[in-house]
Design a protein around this motif. Sequence first.
Motif, PDB file in Angstrom:
ATOM      1  N   SER B  44      29.582   8.895 -12.833  1.00  0.00           N
ATOM      2  CA  SER B  44      28.254   8.722 -12.245  1.00  0.00           C
ATOM      3  C   SER B  44      28.181   9.410 -10.902  1.00  0.00           C
ATOM      4  N   ASP B 159      22.649   9.319 -17.416  1.00  0.00           N
ATOM      5  CA  ASP B 159      23.768   8.442 -17.044  1.00  0.00           C
ATOM      6  C   ASP B 159      23.838   7.288 -18.036  1.00  0.00           C
ATOM      7  N   GLU B 160      24.714   7.407 -18.997  1.00  0.00           N
ATOM      8  CA  GLU B 160      24.905   6.388 -20.034  1.00  0.00           C
ATOM      9  C   GLU B 160      23.578   5.873 -20.581  1.00  0.00           C
TER      10      GLU B 160
HETATM   11 MG    MG Z   1      28.646   5.057 -14.044  1.00  0.00          MG
END
Ligand code: MG
Lengths: 282, 335, 335, 418, 292
Positions: B44, B159-160
Amino acid sequence: MIENRPGLNLLAHLVLILGIAVVALPVWVAFVASTHSATDFMSGTVPMWPGPHLVENYSRMLDAGVSTSGTPPVGRMMLNSLIMALSIAIGKIAISILSAFAIVYFRFPFRGLAFWCIFITLMLPVEVRIVPTFQVVAGLGLLNSYAGLSIPLIASATATFLFRQVFLTMPDELVEAARIDGAGPMKFFRDILLPLSRTNMAALFVILFIYGWNQYLWPLLITTDAQYYTIVAGIKRMADAVDGLPQWHLVMATAVLAMLPPVAVVIAMQKLFVKGLVETEK
Amino acid sequence: MASITLNNLGKVYPGGARAVGNVNLDIADGEFIVLVGPSGCGKSTLLRMVAGLESITDGEVRIGDRVVNQIEPADRDIAMVFQNYALYPHMSVRQNLAYGLKNRRTPKAEIDRRVNIAAEILQIGSFLDRKPRALSGGQRQRVAMGRAIVREPAAFLFDEPLSNLDAKLRVAMRLEIKELQKRLRTTSIYVTHDQLEAMTLADRLVVLNGGRVEQIGTPLEVYRRPASAFVASFIGSPAMNLIDSRAVPHLPGTAHAGMIGIRPEDLSVEAEGPILMDVLAVEELGAQRLVHGQTGGEKLTIALPSDSELSDTLRLSFDRKSLHLFDRETGARIA
Amino acid sequence: MASITLNNLGKVYPGGARAVGNVNLDIADGEFIVLVGPSGCGKSTLLRMVAGLESITDGEVRIGDRVVNQIEPADRDIAMVFQNYALYPHMSVRQNLAYGLKNRRTPKAEIDRRVNIAAEILQIGSFLDRKPRALSGGQRQRVAMGRAIVREPAAFLFDEPLSNLDAKLRVAMRLEIKELQKRLRTTSIYVTHDQLEAMTLADRLVVLNGGRVEQIGTPLEVYRRPASAFVASFIGSPAMNLIDSRAVPHLPGTAHAGMIGIRPEDLSVEAEGPILMDVLAVEELGAQRLVHGQTGGEKLTIALPSDSELSDTLRLSFDRKSLHLFDRETGARIA
Amino acid sequence: KTDIQWWHAMGGELGAKLEEIVKGFNESQDEYNVIPSYKGTYPETMTAAIAAFRAKQQPAIVQVFEVGTGTMMAAEGAIVPVHQLMQDQGVPFDQDAFLPAVVGYYTDTDGNMLSMPFNSSTPILYYNKDIFEKAGLDPDTPPKTWGEMEEFSRKIIDSGAASCGFTTGWISWIQTENFSAWHNQPIGTEQNGFGGLDAKLTVNGPVQAKHWANLKKWADEGIFKYGGPVGGDNAPPMFYSQDCAMIMNSSASRAGVIANATDFELGYGMLPYYDDVEGAPQNSIIGGATLWVLSGRPDEEYAGAARFFEYLSSPEVQADWHQFSGYLPITQAAYDLGKEQNYYDQNPGSEVALQQITLNAPTENSKGLRFGNYVQIRGIIDEEFEQMLSGSKDAQEALDSVVERGNKLIAEFKAQHQ
Amino acid sequence: MKRTIFNNQLLPWLLLAPQLAITFIFFLWPAGQAIKQSFLREDAFGINTSFVGLDNFTALLDSPEYLNSLQVTAVFAVLVTALSMGLSLLLAIAVDRMIRSTRVYTTLLVWPYAVAPAVAGILWWFIFNPTIGIMPYLLDVIGYDWDHISSKTDAMILVVIASAWKQISYNFLFFVAGLQAIPASMREAAAIDGAGPVRRFFDITLPLLSPTTFFLLVVNIVYAMFDTFGVIDATTEGGPAQATNIMVYKVYFDGFVGQNIGSSAAQSVVLMLLVITLTVIQFRWVEKKVEY
Ligand SMILES: [Mg+2]
Ligand SMILES: Nc1ncnc2c1ncn2[C@@H]1O[C@H](COP(=O)(O)OP(=O)(O)OP(=O)(O)O)[C@@H](O)[C@H]1O
Ligand SMILES: Nc1ncnc2c1ncn2[C@@H]1O[C@H](COP(=O)(O)OP(=O)(O)OP(=O)(O)O)[C@@H](O)[C@H]1O
Ligand SMILES: O=P(O)(O)OC[C@H](O)CO
Ligand SMILES: [Mg+2]
C-alpha cells in the motif's frame, strides 16, 4: 433461550414495572398538584388524582405568572430558556466542529498545546470556579444578556472531543478519495465531512439542548433583570414563600412546564438522544 | 494513458520505520501490474506514493514523462480504487461518479456523458440514483470502479479492491476487472495479498517482501522459477514443499543447496520412488486429494488425483527438473 | 461418547420465520458430521437446537438414547466451540478450562488432571496462566477446543470455529481439528459455510439449503454425485459448469434434462470435441489454468494444465460419464 | 424618565403591597420611574446587591435587613449615606421625625442616619383561638411566660386540639437576639457591637443556653416544631394548617397570617419570657429593613431616590404600609395618623408590637446589635441550633460554637477593613 | 491519527480561533483568577484587598466546616452512586432479558435524564414536604417521623434520593448497552459449562460489565460532586447544620452568600485539582478500554 424459566421473566417484568412506577412517581404527583386549586393543599396531604383546574393554572402561569415572586410570566421564562438552550446547542456545535476539524485533519506547530488548552476543560464544570467566572463575565458587561447566558457555557471540550472521535473513525480513504477527486480542505469539510456528521450533530444537539435548558446556577447568578430569567432558575424563586404557603399548584405547573420541552425532546428523539448520550461520554 | 516509472523509490515513515526501499520498476503504457506480498510488506505504501497520498522520501516517481514527486494527488491524472471503496455515503451513485469531474469544472453535459458511458460499461445504470448503502458489495465495488473510469485517467491504482467481497463474488469481480482493463487499456497498478488474485490478474507480478522487491515477472515465470524461497512458498496453493536438504541426504545433487523445494503436484506415487513418506492426514478436495505426511522429520504435502490409492506409507518420486534449490541462508534461488 | 439422532427436527422462530424444517439425521458414535450451506441456511440454528441454546419447535433430538428436547444445555453432556471462541476474557486460560468442571463440582485434583491432559494435547501448557487477550488467534482457538475437551462430553459441537482465522492458519487448524477428533473419537457436529473445509473435515457431509437437507453423504459421494444442481454448484471449486440443455442441442441424450452439469476438470481440449467455446479470459493458477469462455450464450469454465495450448476458440470434449443431469424446475438430479 | 432600580426582599402579600406603593410614586410625578425587583430573602437580596456592585451592575436602592447594617456601614465608598443624599439633593430630611428605636439603630457614631428606614418590625406571638378553645384554654389569654407556653402547649396536645404547641420563624432574630434583649442579656461586648469593630459575641450566657436547651427538649417532646433556617419558611404553613397552635414571628407577618389563616380566629400576644430572669421582660428590638443607596449610579437617579424616600416617609404612605403589613409605624406622624383613624381600636392586636418595643427604656442590651459579617453569623446561629436539634451538641456547646465561629468572622471582617 | 492530512498552516488556526478564544476567556482566565484570589483577602464589596499567602488554604484545613463538607461530599457521592447504579443495574438486567418489550420499557425509563436537577429537587422536595408531602404521610403510617428540616439523616436521604432518581436513566442506558455488548455466546458458553442464571450473572456478566461499571462509577461520582448543585439548592440549601453542604455548594455559598471570596477561591482551586485527577483517571480508563 439458554434456559426455560418463565418465573424469571415474570420477575423481570415486575421489576421493570415497579421501576417505572418509582421513576414516574414524582412527576405524577407534580402533575396532579398542578391541576388543583390553592385551597386543596390546606387540608394536609397532596391529592393523588387530578383536579379540574388544569387549564386555569397553566394558562395563568404561562401568561401572567406570579409577579410577587419576582419572576416574569412562565411563557417569557420558557422563551428565555429556549433561546439559551438553542444558542448553547448551536454555538457549541458550530465552534467545536471547526476546531475538531482543525485538530484531526491538520498538522501545525503548537497543535499539541492547542489541543490541551481545549481538552483541559473537558470535565471542569462552571460550578467549580463559579465566582471568578461570574466576575469575568460581569467585567465583560455580559450580565443580563443572552450572550452572557450562553457563551460561557459554550466553551467546553465535550463536543470537540466527540467530533474528534467521529472524525477519527471516518475512514482515511474518504479524504484520500476526495483529494484525488480534487477537493481542498474547506471543500472536503463542506462536501464530505459536514454531511457525514449530520446525525452526530443532531444527536449532540439533543443532548446540548437538554444541557442548556437545564442550566440552573449560571442563569441564577448572572440574571438580575427578570426579563432574562430562565424557567429552571425561576422556579425556585416561586417555590420560596414568604409568610405564606407556597403556591403549590402554580409551582408544580411551572415545574411541569419546565420539564416538558426537554422530556418531549428525549422521548420524541429517543434514538438520537441515546446516540448523543453514548457518544458524548465516550 | 501513460507509462509509470519508479526510480529507486523508498519510504521511511516519520517514526523512522522503513516501509519501502529501493524499488525500480518500469510499467509500460497499458500494462497491468500486480503488487503482491504478505501483510505489512509495503504494497500500500508503494501504491500510495504513486498516488501522491504518501510523501516520497527517496527516489522518484514518473507518470508519463513528468516527475510527480511534488505534485498533488488531484493533479497526477490517476484514479484510485480503495479496499473499502471509499464511496461518499451521503451522495447518490451519480454524484459519487460526478464529484471528481465537478471539482475540475468539467461542463455539466460532459459529466453526464461520461457518467452514462461508465454506467453502461459497468451495468450500474439502474441504480445511479441510489445511495451507496442501498447497494450490495459487488455493486459498490462497481461504483468504485466507475468513479475511476469517468475520470479517464492516465492510470488506475487499486488497493485490494476485492478483499471485502465474499469468495464467490471475488472470483467473478476479478474476471470483470481483468476484462475491463483489457478493454480500456489503462495502465494499472493493483495491490493484493492474495497470490491467486495476483496470478490470475497480472500481466506482470511484483512480489514484495519486507519493503523490497523479491521478483518481477509474468505469473508463470514467477510460478515456475521463483527467485527465492520466499516467493516459492508464497506463490502457489497448496504451497510448495520446502525441505532441508539434510533431511534427504540420499537425494543426489542437492547437497550444495540448503533448501529443496518441490510443488505438491510435482510429486507422484511410484513403487520405486526415492522418498518414503508416512501419511498423516488426507484432505479430499473433490477433483484431487491432498495427502499430508512426513519424511525425515520434514512435513510434506502431495496432491493426488482423487481416485488414487492410499496407504499408511507412500513411496514418492519426482522429476529432477521440477526441483527448486535455494540457499539456506539467503533463500536465493540456486538452480 | 454417544450417537445423536435428529427426528423430523424443525424450527420456527417466534417471528414466524421457518429456519429449519424436517431434518432427519442419524449420527453414529464417533462420527464427524459437517453441516455446510450458504449463509442463512439454518446451520447454526440446527446446531444450537442440538446444544439446547435454541428451543425445538418440531421433532426431537436424541443424544445417546435420551430425548433431550426439554433438557438444559448444561445437562446434555455436550461441549460447544463458538465462532468467536467465547472465552471468558477475565479468566486465565486455566480458569477458562476449569470453569465447566468447577460448576459440576468435579474434585480439584481431577480438574487439574484433565486440564493438564488437555493442555498437553493442544500444546497450550505454556500459557495456561495468561488471559485470552494475550493470545494469538490460533492459540485462542486451541483454548476454545481445550474447554470442550476437558469436559469429556458425549459430543462436540462446532459453529464455524475457524472463520475468524486468516487463510493460512485456517488450513493448519483444520488439520489439527481433524487429527484431534480422530484421536478422541468423540461424536462431532461441525458447522461451516466453506465447502473446502467441509470436504476436508467430514466423515459425512450434510448440505443444507434454505433450512432443508439437500444431501447427506461422504465428501466424495457428494462431490461425485451431487443430489441437486444446488449441491453441484456449491461443492467444488472452481464450481461445476451448469448449462441449459437447450444451449447444446447437439449433445446426445441430454434433451430430457433441463440442466447439464460438468466439472471444469472433466472437460478437455480435443480437436474433434463436440463443444466449440469462445475463450473470454484465462486465469493462471500456476499448476493449472482456468479458461473462461462461452458457448451458445452459456458461460463455461475449464481447468487445463498450465502448459496446454491456447487459442481464441477451443473444441472441448468430455466423458459421457462425467455429465450430471438435473431437472430444470426442481434442480433434482436425474442421472 | 429616569429609571431607578430598587431591589427588595418583600415577597407574598408584602410584595404586592410594595408594588402598589411604588406605583403610587411613579404616578405621582413624571420624572422618575422606580422599578422594584424581588430578589428573594433578605440575605439573598443583600448578597445579590453586593455581587452586582462588584460587577458594576448595582441598583440605586437596595433593601437591607437590620443585621446587614454593620457590613453596609463599613463599606465606605460603596454607599451613599442617606443624610448626605438628602442634603445633596436638597430634599428636607428630619431624622427626629422617626421613632427613637429606629433612629438609634441606623445612625453612625456621629448621629447621622446612613440608611432610609422603611420597614421595621419586631417579633410577636400569634395564636389560634379556636384551638385554645378546643383545648379548654381561654382564647383571649395568650401565654405570657415560657412556663405558660409549655403548659398551654401540653394541654393543647393532650386534648388533641392540635399536634404541636408552637413553632417560630427566625431562630436567630427571635429566639436568640430578641430573646436576649427581652431578658436584658447581652449578645456581645461593646454595647452589642455599637461601640466598634472590636466587639466580641457573648451570646452563650446561661439564660440563652437554658432557653435553647428548653427548645431542644420541647422539640423532642413534640411541643415545639422547628420551621427551618433563616426566616423559617416552614413555620407559617404549620400554623396555617392548624398543626401548631402558636407561632412567634415578625409583626410584619400579620398581612400573610391574616391572608392565610382564613379558617380560624386569630389572637396576638407579646413574646413570652422567663419570669425567673431578672429584668424580663425588658423590651424587644427592631428588625425589618432599611433602604440603602449604592454609589456609582448616574446623578439623576440619586435625585429620584431622594424624592422617592421623601414620598415613602410621608405619613400617609407609612401609615398605609404599617397598617397593611404589620410593620411598625416608623414615624411619629404615621403613628399619630393611625390613632386619628382609630385604626388601633378597630384592629385589636395591631398595637402589640409597638407596645412591646417600647415596654421599657432600652438598655445597652436591648437597643439592638451591630456586628460585621453578621449575616454570616446568623447562618452560624441557624446551623448550631440545628446541630443541637440533631443531638450532636447540647445547647451550651452550640452557643459556645456560635460565639467562637462568630468571633472569627468578626475578626476577619475587621481584618478586611484595615 | 489520520494517515492523510492537509498541509495548510494558517487555516487550522482560523478554525480553532473561536474555540480557543472562548476557552481562554471563560475557562483559563477565570481559573487563573481563582488561583490569584485564593492568595488574597478581600472585603465583600471588593474595596480592600491584601495578599495573605496560603492563609486561605490553611484556614480551610483548620475549618471543621470544610472538613465536614469533604465528608458530606464523600458520603453523598457514594450513596448517590450506589443507589442509582444499583437500581439501574437491576432494571437493565431485567430489560436485557426482554426480547420484544425492550423499547417500550426503555422509553418509559429514560426520560428523567431530561429533568433539570433543580426541578428534580423541587419535585422531591414537594413529595417530602413535612406538612403536605405524600411521603411523610406514608412514613407516618409506618411510624417514621420524617423531618428533613431538622434531621440531618432525613435531609441526606432526601438529596440522595432526588439526585439518584435523576441519574437512574443515564446509568440504565449505559448498563443496557454494556449488557448487550457482552456476546451472547459468552453466556451460552457458561450455560453449557453448567452455570445457572445467578452464577452466570456473578461469574460472567458482572466481570464483563466491569468496564461499564467503572466508567459509570467515575461519571456518577462527578455527577454527584458537581451536577447536583440544583438539587441541593432546591431542597436543603446545604442544611440542616451543613449536613448536605457538598463542596460545590460550599464554594458557591461561601463566595456569593458568605462573601468570603478568598476562601471560595481556595476551595475552587482544590476542586479544580480534584476534577483534574478525576479526568486523568477517566482518560486512563479510556486507554485501558482500548486495550481490553
Ligand atoms: Mg495495504
Ligand atoms: N502511517 C504510518 N506510519 C508508520 N508506519 C507505517 C504507516 N503506515 C504503514 N506503516 C508501516 O509500513 C509498513 C508497510 O505498510 P503497508 O500498509 O504499505 O503494508 P501492506 O503491504 O499494504 O499491508 P496490508 O496487506 O496489511 O495492507 C508496515 O510495517 C506498516 O506498519
Ligand atoms: N433469533 C432469530 N429470530 C428470527 N429469525 C432468526 C433468528 N436467528 C436466525 N434467524 C433466521 O433463521 C435463518 C437461519 O439462520 P442461521 O443463523 O441458522 O443461519 P446460518 O446457516 O448459521 O448462517 P451463517 O452462515 O450466516 O451463520 C436465517 O434466515 C435467519 O435470518
Ligand atoms: O420579616 P421582617 O421584615 O420583619 O424582618 C425580620 C428580621 O428582622 C430580619 O432580620
Ligand atoms: Mg451461523
